[in-house]
Write a protein that holds these residues in place. Structure first.
Motif, PDB file in Angstrom:
ATOM      1  N   ILE A  64       1.126  -1.654   0.032  1.00  0.00           N
ATOM      2  CA  ILE A  64       0.299  -0.349   0.168  1.00  0.00           C
ATOM      3  C   ILE A  64       0.983   1.705   0.031  1.00  0.00           C
ATOM      4  CG2 ILE A  64      -2.102   1.226   1.340  1.00  0.00           C
ATOM      5  CD1 ILE A  64      -2.895  -1.411   2.263  1.00  0.00           C
ATOM      6  N   PHE A  65       1.466   1.411   0.621  1.00  0.00           N
ATOM      7  CA  PHE A  65       2.867   2.093   0.812  1.00  0.00           C
ATOM      8  C   PHE A  65       3.596   2.827  -0.265  1.00  0.00           C
ATOM      9  CE2 PHE A  65       7.004   4.189   1.733  1.00  0.00           C
ATOM     10  CZ  PHE A  65       6.345   5.634   2.237  1.00  0.00           C
ATOM     11  N   LEU A  66       4.444   2.136  -0.825  1.00  0.00           N
ATOM     12  CA  LEU A  66       4.558   1.622  -2.465  1.00  0.00           C
ATOM     13  C   LEU A  66       3.980   2.161  -3.342  1.00  0.00           C
ATOM     14  CD1 LEU A  66       7.214  -1.384  -2.018  1.00  0.00           C
ATOM     15  CD2 LEU A  66       7.664   0.808  -1.817  1.00  0.00           C
ATOM     16  N   HIS A  67       2.641   1.852  -3.745  1.00  0.00           N
ATOM     17  CA  HIS A  67       2.176   1.499  -4.555  1.00  0.00           C
ATOM     18  C   HIS A  67       1.187   3.170  -4.385  1.00  0.00           C
ATOM     19  CE1 HIS A  67       0.436  -1.526  -7.488  1.00  0.00           C
ATOM     20  NE2 HIS A  67       1.141  -2.345  -5.776  1.00  0.00           N
ATOM     21  N   TRP A 115       2.711   5.612  -3.037  1.00  0.00           N
ATOM     22  CA  TRP A 115       4.300   6.884  -2.502  1.00  0.00           C
ATOM     23  C   TRP A 115       4.721   7.162  -3.902  1.00  0.00           C
ATOM     24  CZ3 TRP A 115       9.411   5.212  -3.323  1.00  0.00           C
ATOM     25  CH2 TRP A 115      10.124   7.037  -2.715  1.00  0.00           C
ATOM     26  N   PHE A 116       4.655   5.441  -4.673  1.00  0.00           N
ATOM     27  CA  PHE A 116       5.947   5.672  -5.139  1.00  0.00           C
ATOM     28  C   PHE A 116       4.882   6.126  -7.237  1.00  0.00           C
ATOM     29  CE2 PHE A 116       7.640   3.401  -9.351  1.00  0.00           C
ATOM     30  CZ  PHE A 116       9.127   3.630  -9.215  1.00  0.00           C
ATOM     31  N   MET A 117       4.371   5.347  -7.019  1.00  0.00           N
ATOM     32  CA  MET A 117       3.258   5.935  -8.073  1.00  0.00           C
ATOM     33  C   MET A 117       3.079   7.837  -7.773  1.00  0.00           C
ATOM     34  SD  MET A 117       1.375   2.482  -9.555  1.00  0.00           S
ATOM     35  CE  MET A 117       2.048   1.295  -9.835  1.00  0.00           C
ATOM     36  N   ALA A 118       2.577   7.773  -6.581  1.00  0.00           N
ATOM     37  CA  ALA A 118       2.142   9.366  -6.670  1.00  0.00           C
ATOM     38  C   ALA A 118       3.313  10.494  -6.798  1.00  0.00           C
ATOM     39  CB  ALA A 118       1.632   9.898  -5.689  1.00  0.00           C
ATOM     40  N   VAL A 119       4.859   9.583  -6.789  1.00  0.00           N
ATOM     41  CA  VAL A 119       5.643  10.936  -6.594  1.00  0.00           C
ATOM     42  C   VAL A 119       5.666  11.129  -8.325  1.00  0.00           C
ATOM     43  CG1 VAL A 119       8.442  10.868  -6.898  1.00  0.00           C
ATOM     44  CG2 VAL A 119       7.208  10.510  -4.836  1.00  0.00           C
ATOM     45  N   LYS A 120       6.063   9.185  -9.257  1.00  0.00           N
ATOM     46  CA  LYS A 120       5.999   9.210 -10.559  1.00  0.00           C
ATOM     47  C   LYS A 120       4.827  10.168 -11.156  1.00  0.00           C
ATOM     48  CE  LYS A 120       9.294   6.898 -11.177  1.00  0.00           C
ATOM     49  NZ  LYS A 120      10.303   7.510 -11.717  1.00  0.00           N
ATOM     50  N   VAL A 121       3.327  10.858 -10.247  1.00  0.00           N
ATOM     51  CA  VAL A 121       3.326  11.535 -11.432  1.00  0.00           C
ATOM     52  C   VAL A 121       3.160  12.674 -10.835  1.00  0.00           C
ATOM     53  CG1 VAL A 121       0.534  12.132 -11.534  1.00  0.00           C
ATOM     54  CG2 VAL A 121       0.932   9.612 -11.633  1.00  0.00           C
ATOM     55  N   ALA A 177       4.962  -4.852 -10.423  1.00  0.00           N
ATOM     56  CA  ALA A 177       3.726  -3.751 -11.125  1.00  0.00           C
ATOM     57  C   ALA A 177       4.680  -2.481 -10.825  1.00  0.00           C
ATOM     58  CB  ALA A 177       2.546  -3.787 -10.410  1.00  0.00           C
ATOM     59  N   LEU A 178       5.492  -2.615  -9.563  1.00  0.00           N
ATOM     60  CA  LEU A 178       5.923  -0.678  -9.976  1.00  0.00           C
ATOM     61  C   LEU A 178       7.001  -0.789 -11.030  1.00  0.00           C
ATOM     62  CD1 LEU A 178       6.512  -0.459  -5.467  1.00  0.00           C
ATOM     63  CD2 LEU A 178       4.212   0.751  -7.572  1.00  0.00           C
ATOM     64  N   PHE A 179       7.853  -1.623 -11.369  1.00  0.00           N
ATOM     65  CA  PHE A 179       8.728  -2.174 -12.640  1.00  0.00           C
ATOM     66  C   PHE A 179       8.340  -1.339 -13.660  1.00  0.00           C
ATOM     67  CE2 PHE A 179      11.015  -3.820 -15.459  1.00  0.00           C
ATOM     68  CZ  PHE A 179      12.215  -3.412 -15.155  1.00  0.00           C
ATOM     69  N   HIS A 180       6.634  -1.438 -13.913  1.00  0.00           N
ATOM     70  CA  HIS A 180       5.946  -2.125 -15.110  1.00  0.00           C
ATOM     71  C   HIS A 180       5.718  -0.007 -15.241  1.00  0.00           C
ATOM     72  CE1 HIS A 180       4.178  -2.012 -18.401  1.00  0.00           C
ATOM     73  NE2 HIS A 180       2.727  -1.681 -17.750  1.00  0.00           N
ATOM     74  N   ALA A 181       5.378   0.982 -13.896  1.00  0.00           N
ATOM     75  CA  ALA A 181       5.228   1.370 -14.141  1.00  0.00           C
ATOM     76  C   ALA A 181       6.194   2.351 -14.306  1.00  0.00           C
ATOM     77  CB  ALA A 181       4.415   1.851 -12.004  1.00  0.00           C
ATOM     78  N   ASP A 182       7.523   2.269 -13.869  1.00  0.00           N
ATOM     79  CA  ASP A 182       8.621   3.126 -13.781  1.00  0.00           C
ATOM     80  C   ASP A 182       8.909   3.174 -15.342  1.00  0.00           C
ATOM     81  OD1 ASP A 182      10.735   4.594 -12.994  1.00  0.00           O
ATOM     82  OD2 ASP A 182      12.497   3.095 -12.767  1.00  0.00           O
TER      83      ASP A 182
END
Length: 117
Positions: A28-31, A33-39, A109-114
């Motif tokens: 939950i944290f990674l999704h 935090w990480f994706m919000a930073v990317k956006v 999923a995070l790698f794919h988003a990056d």
């Protein structure tokens, strides 16, 4: 017994279920935090101002920004379902194994988003 009679199900949680809880919290944290930073980075890079959720056609590289935003939104939409399946599997299967499989899926999923843009 009628259709609305309650049925009680007992679920025994072992110490191994701590791995499951930890994995769920980290996911939950990674999704978020990480994706919000990317956006946020994409908003700055492509000049998309709040409160616009998506870039309109006047923004250069609007499709690229919209893909980043949609990837984040899609991940947030699917996360509750994914967590429910994960929690259910942890009850029936060995919790450390489920936590390991879930971690791999989450990092994929995070790698794919990056790397998707």
């Amino acid at each position: 017994m009628g259709l609305l009679d309650a049925t009680t199900v007992a679920v025994e949680l072992r110490q191994d279920h701590g791995f499951v809880l930890l994995t769920m919290m980290l996911t939950i944290f990674l999704h978020f935090w990480f994706m919000a930073v990317k956006v946020s980075q994409a908003r700055k890079k492509y000049g998309v101002k709040y409160p616009a959720l998506y870039a309109d056609s006047t923004v250069k590289d609007a499709q690229t920004f919209n893909c980043i935003q949609r990837g984040h939104q899609n991940s947030l939409e699917q996360l509750p379902h994914f967590l429910a399946v994960f929690a259910g599997a942890a009850v029936r299967v060995r919790p450390p194994l489920v936590a390991a499989m879930f971690s791999l899926t989450s990092f994929k999923a995070l790698f794919h988003a990056d790397t998707s843009v």
